[in-house]
Design a protein around this motif. Structure first.
Motif, PDB file in Angstrom:
ATOM      1  N   VAL A 133     -33.515 -10.690 -74.994  1.00  0.00           N
ATOM      2  CA  VAL A 133     -34.395 -11.863 -74.991  1.00  0.00           C
ATOM      3  C   VAL A 133     -33.571 -13.044 -75.489  1.00  0.00           C
ATOM      4  O   VAL A 133     -33.076 -13.046 -76.611  1.00  0.00           O
ATOM      5  N   THR A 136     -37.724 -17.103 -76.981  1.00  0.00           N
ATOM      6  CA  THR A 136     -39.164 -16.872 -77.071  1.00  0.00           C
ATOM      7  C   THR A 136     -39.673 -17.580 -78.315  1.00  0.00           C
ATOM      8  O   THR A 136     -38.936 -17.776 -79.274  1.00  0.00           O
ATOM      9  N   ALA A 152     -41.346 -14.838 -72.567  1.00  0.00           N
ATOM     10  CA  ALA A 152     -39.984 -14.725 -73.087  1.00  0.00           C
ATOM     11  C   ALA A 152     -39.014 -14.910 -71.931  1.00  0.00           C
ATOM     12  O   ALA A 152     -39.265 -14.449 -70.823  1.00  0.00           O
ATOM     13  N   LEU A 154     -35.326 -14.024 -70.494  1.00  0.00           N
ATOM     14  CA  LEU A 154     -34.277 -13.024 -70.661  1.00  0.00           C
ATOM     15  C   LEU A 154     -32.907 -13.645 -70.429  1.00  0.00           C
ATOM     16  O   LEU A 154     -32.801 -14.763 -69.930  1.00  0.00           O
ATOM     17  N   GLU A 168     -36.131 -13.540 -80.536  1.00  0.00           N
ATOM     18  CA  GLU A 168     -34.889 -13.799 -79.815  1.00  0.00           C
ATOM     19  C   GLU A 168     -33.831 -12.805 -80.272  1.00  0.00           C
ATOM     20  O   GLU A 168     -33.747 -12.486 -81.453  1.00  0.00           O
ATOM     21  N   TYR A 181     -42.699  -5.736 -68.956  1.00  0.00           N
ATOM     22  CA  TYR A 181     -42.085  -5.224 -70.175  1.00  0.00           C
ATOM     23  C   TYR A 181     -42.452  -3.743 -70.323  1.00  0.00           C
ATOM     24  O   TYR A 181     -43.601  -3.356 -70.117  1.00  0.00           O
TER      25      TYR A 181
END
Length: 187
Positions: A133, A136, A152, A154, A168, A181
């Motif tokens: 991530v 976010t 979020a 990526l 993060e 997810y």
């Protein structure tokens, strides 16, 4: 040449000069009348999905598809460069052919590239990949207005919904077919 009895998921058919991949199939034997095969097929080039019914035992033309294990090397302008893991040859694939798979590919990732007469048909990713991530917002305890998820970004630039407890730098497992997810990955 094959018959409808040989149908299986992933098989590529040559119908009216176009390549179609079998997504789903079902053999049906009604109480009255002849048996038939109900299929859902996807056009390999355009991605269009249609339902098609074949009579049981009907001869169908299959296409020879060579699936090669390759590794995503780098992006060169609008093209993606893949290296064959056996011959070390590099293949340039247009972004339109890679499609949505680009959102979940990292350099050095192993993929399957399907060829037909030396033309690339599609790029197939593993069912799930692990990504970091990169951005976010911090999740607020007690904030449940969005069913416990938040957006979020990526490391590949793809945006997915993740649970509020992720931050993060966390590594997550993502389903490449739906972009959903799956779980947090601890190193």
């Amino acid at each position: 040449m094959a018959t409808t009895n040989d149908l299986r998921n992933g098989l590529v058919l040559n119908i009216d000069g176009q390549l179609w991949q079998v997504v789903e199939f079902q053999h049906v034997k009604p109480g009255k009348g002849p048996a038939f095969v109900r299929t859902k097929i996807k056009n390999v080039l355009s991605g269009k999905t249609v339902d098609r019914t074949f009579n049981a035992g009907l001869k169908i033309d299959t296409a020879t598809v060579d699936r090669r294990d390759m590794q995503f090397s780098y992006r060169d302008g609008e093209d993606f460069v893949f290296m064959d893991l056996k011959s070390y040859e590099q293949t340039y694939v247009p972004a339109a052919t890679v499609g949505d798979a680009a959102a979940y590919m990292l350099e050095g990732q192993d993929v399957i590239v399907a060829f037909h007469d030396d033309d690339v048909l599609f790029v197939e990713l593993p069912a799930a990949v692990v990504l970091t991530v990169s951005h976010t917002e911090p999740g607020l305890q007690g904030d449940r207005s969005s069913a416990g998820t938040k957006p979020a970004t990526l490391e590949t630039g793809a945006e997915i919904q993740v649970p509020l407890f992720l931050n993060e730098g966390d590594r997550v497992k993502v389903d490449t077919r739906s972009g959903a997810y799956i779980s947090r990955v601890s190193d």
